[in-house]
Design an enzyme around this catalytic site. Sequence first.
Site, PDB file in Angstrom:
ATOM      1  N   HIS A  86      -0.777 -14.022  49.306  1.00  0.00           N
ATOM      2  CA  HIS A  86      -0.616 -14.397  47.993  1.00  0.00           C
ATOM      3  C   HIS A  86      -1.220 -13.672  46.995  1.00  0.00           C
ATOM      4  O   HIS A  86      -1.727 -13.661  45.559  1.00  0.00           O
ATOM      5  CB  HIS A  86      -1.636 -15.932  47.430  1.00  0.00           C
ATOM      6  CG  HIS A  86      -0.502 -16.629  48.468  1.00  0.00           C
ATOM      7  ND1 HIS A  86      -1.562 -18.220  48.530  1.00  0.00           N
ATOM      8  CD2 HIS A  86       0.527 -16.884  49.149  1.00  0.00           C
ATOM      9  CE1 HIS A  86      -0.643 -19.002  49.079  1.00  0.00           C
ATOM     10  NE2 HIS A  86       0.081 -18.370  49.550  1.00  0.00           N
ATOM     11  N   GLY A 132     -10.780 -22.042  56.823  1.00  0.00           N
ATOM     12  CA  GLY A 132     -10.620 -22.888  55.721  1.00  0.00           C
ATOM     13  C   GLY A 132      -9.579 -23.045  54.702  1.00  0.00           C
ATOM     14  O   GLY A 132      -9.056 -22.655  53.354  1.00  0.00           O
ATOM     15  N   VAL A 154      -6.820 -14.506  47.890  1.00  0.00           N
ATOM     16  CA  VAL A 154      -7.276 -13.764  46.170  1.00  0.00           C
ATOM     17  C   VAL A 154      -7.938 -12.711  45.691  1.00  0.00           C
ATOM     18  O   VAL A 154      -8.330 -12.147  44.990  1.00  0.00           O
ATOM     19  CB  VAL A 154      -6.329 -13.689  45.259  1.00  0.00           C
ATOM     20  CG1 VAL A 154      -4.761 -14.495  45.361  1.00  0.00           C
ATOM     21  CG2 VAL A 154      -7.019 -14.934  44.161  1.00  0.00           C
ATOM     22  N   SER A 156      -6.815 -25.605  52.995  1.00  0.00           N
ATOM     23  CA  SER A 156      -6.153 -26.897  53.490  1.00  0.00           C
ATOM     24  C   SER A 156      -4.835 -27.339  54.542  1.00  0.00           C
ATOM     25  O   SER A 156      -4.640 -27.984  54.412  1.00  0.00           O
ATOM     26  CB  SER A 156      -5.383 -27.176  52.331  1.00  0.00           C
ATOM     27  OG  SER A 156      -5.614 -27.040  51.515  1.00  0.00           O
ATOM     28  N   ALA A 165     -16.876 -22.389  57.798  1.00  0.00           N
ATOM     29  CA  ALA A 165     -17.183 -21.435  58.103  1.00  0.00           C
ATOM     30  C   ALA A 165     -18.420 -19.891  58.341  1.00  0.00           C
ATOM     31  O   ALA A 165     -18.305 -19.499  59.634  1.00  0.00           O
ATOM     32  CB  ALA A 165     -15.371 -20.544  57.383  1.00  0.00           C
TER      33      ALA A 165
HETATM   34  P1  OAD Z   1      -7.812 -25.071  49.120  1.00  0.00           P
HETATM   35  O1  OAD Z   1      -8.191 -25.300  48.260  1.00  0.00           O
HETATM   36  O2  OAD Z   1      -6.243 -25.797  49.066  1.00  0.00           O
HETATM   37  O3  OAD Z   1      -8.168 -25.449  50.312  1.00  0.00           O
HETATM   38  C1  OAD Z   1      -9.322 -25.292  51.229  1.00  0.00           C
HETATM   39  C2  OAD Z   1     -10.137 -25.994  52.454  1.00  0.00           C
HETATM   40  O4  OAD Z   1     -11.391 -25.155  52.379  1.00  0.00           O
HETATM   41  C3  OAD Z   1     -10.241 -26.726  51.805  1.00  0.00           C
HETATM   42  O5  OAD Z   1      -9.368 -28.095  52.649  1.00  0.00           O
HETATM   43  C4  OAD Z   1     -11.683 -27.197  52.203  1.00  0.00           C
HETATM   44  O6  OAD Z   1     -12.435 -28.625  53.543  1.00  0.00           O
HETATM   45  C5  OAD Z   1     -12.091 -26.385  53.317  1.00  0.00           C
HETATM   46  N1  OAD Z   1     -13.356 -25.835  52.617  1.00  0.00           N
HETATM   47  C6  OAD Z   1     -14.107 -26.206  51.943  1.00  0.00           C
HETATM   48  N2  OAD Z   1     -15.012 -25.277  51.813  1.00  0.00           N
HETATM   49  C7  OAD Z   1     -15.458 -24.769  53.875  1.00  0.00           C
HETATM   50  C8  OAD Z   1     -16.109 -24.006  54.301  1.00  0.00           C
HETATM   51  N3  OAD Z   1     -17.454 -23.682  53.209  1.00  0.00           N
HETATM   52  N4  OAD Z   1     -15.567 -23.383  55.187  1.00  0.00           N
HETATM   53  C9  OAD Z   1     -14.520 -23.709  55.584  1.00  0.00           C
HETATM   54  N5  OAD Z   1     -13.726 -24.195  55.051  1.00  0.00           N
HETATM   55  C10 OAD Z   1     -13.765 -25.160  54.407  1.00  0.00           C
HETATM   56  O7  OAD Z   1      -7.247 -23.757  49.356  1.00  0.00           O
HETATM   57  P2  OAD Z   1      -6.311 -23.193  50.093  1.00  0.00           P
HETATM   58  O8  OAD Z   1      -5.490 -23.275  51.256  1.00  0.00           O
HETATM   59  O9  OAD Z   1      -6.638 -21.608  50.393  1.00  0.00           O
HETATM   60  O10 OAD Z   1      -2.096 -20.139  45.719  1.00  0.00           O
HETATM   61  O11 OAD Z   1      -5.046 -23.092  49.561  1.00  0.00           O
HETATM   62  C11 OAD Z   1      -3.550 -22.398  49.259  1.00  0.00           C
HETATM   63  C12 OAD Z   1      -3.603 -21.663  48.309  1.00  0.00           C
HETATM   64  O12 OAD Z   1      -2.833 -22.979  46.595  1.00  0.00           O
HETATM   65  C13 OAD Z   1      -3.789 -21.106  47.286  1.00  0.00           C
HETATM   66  O13 OAD Z   1      -3.793 -18.985  47.777  1.00  0.00           O
HETATM   67  C14 OAD Z   1      -3.165 -20.785  46.141  1.00  0.00           C
HETATM   68  C15 OAD Z   1      -3.284 -22.101  45.987  1.00  0.00           C
HETATM   69  O14 OAD Z   1      -2.789 -22.821  44.796  1.00  0.00           O
HETATM   70  C16 OAD Z   1      -1.561 -18.839  45.044  1.00  0.00           C
HETATM   71  O15 OAD Z   1      -2.473 -19.222  44.896  1.00  0.00           O
HETATM   72  C17 OAD Z   1      -0.404 -18.622  45.304  1.00  0.00           C
END
Ligand code: OAD
Length: 245
Positions: free
Chosen positions: A119, A187, A103, A189, A231
């Site tokens: 989102h 990047g 976002v 989860s 990333a």
């Molecule tokens: P998460 O915080 O759930 O996951 C972030 C991921 O990024 C994790 O798997 C980390 O291991 C990985 N990560 C961390 N640093 C990194 C890097 N430098 N390079 C690559 N990967 C890295 O975030 P999202 O999957 O985006 O929803 O979460 C999904 C949704 O949950 C979001 O959009 C948000 C949240 O609640 C809403 O706002 C509706």
Amino acid sequence: MNIPEILIQKLRAARHVLAFTGAGISAESGLATYRDPQTGLWSKFLPQELATPEAFQRRPDMIWAWYASRRQAVERAEPNPGHRALVALENRVPRLTLVTQNVDGLHQRAGNRRVIELHGNLTRTRCSEGAHRVETWPATEEVPPRCPVCGARLRPDVVWFGETLPLDAWEAAVAATQDCDVCMAIGTSAVVRPAALLPELAQKSGALLVEINPEPTPLSTHSDVTLAGKAGEVLPAVVRVAWPA
Ligand code: OAD
């Protein structure tokens, strides 16, 4: 970083690449992810108290202030080499569909031309009653301010838990899964549905599924290629190896 040959070949030959991003791609811009232990927003705050319509009903002032502070963090942040590598990728392949759960608007600021936001975007504001976006409103002490059209409270233009995704964005994302040759999950989860379903849909439709993440996720066991790293390091390396200068 060893980039597998299959990925290089598939990228060079691809007609259509789907990049599906999550908060991890913006971590190297200094923005907190949601679920990383210690640093993730949801390791410090409860999502049901900050990211649901019910929470907004209960404490609109607190929710508005929390998103205002996140907006400031986003405005101070800059796109990082991971974001910029996706711009380079868009310039290299015939078609890139960039679908993000983020976002923060950093993909657009990096220069990607077409970004599908699943989102929403916390730099935008909308009316909490109608869905209309609002750009400006009269100065007021009230928090949150009121919609200049109908007087309802204003809210950030993001999707909260329990709300549906914007239909046009979702449909465009699903259509891309059915047509892409390579899907890169970067990047994320991969636990928040329905967005998390997209990589598997793409793989079922025949795409090579590539995961870029320093940590394992539910996608890791069935990805065709797993690149365990940040990333901001992995994506530039992929582009450099696939298209040497
Ligand atoms: P998460 O915080 O759930 O996951 C972030 C991921 O990024 C994790 O798997 C980390 O291991 C990985 N990560 C961390 N640093 C990194 C890097 N430098 N390079 C690559 N990967 C890295 O975030 P999202 O999957 O985006 O929803 O979460 C999904 C949704 O949950 C979001 O959009 C948000 C949240 O609640 C809403 O706002 C509706």
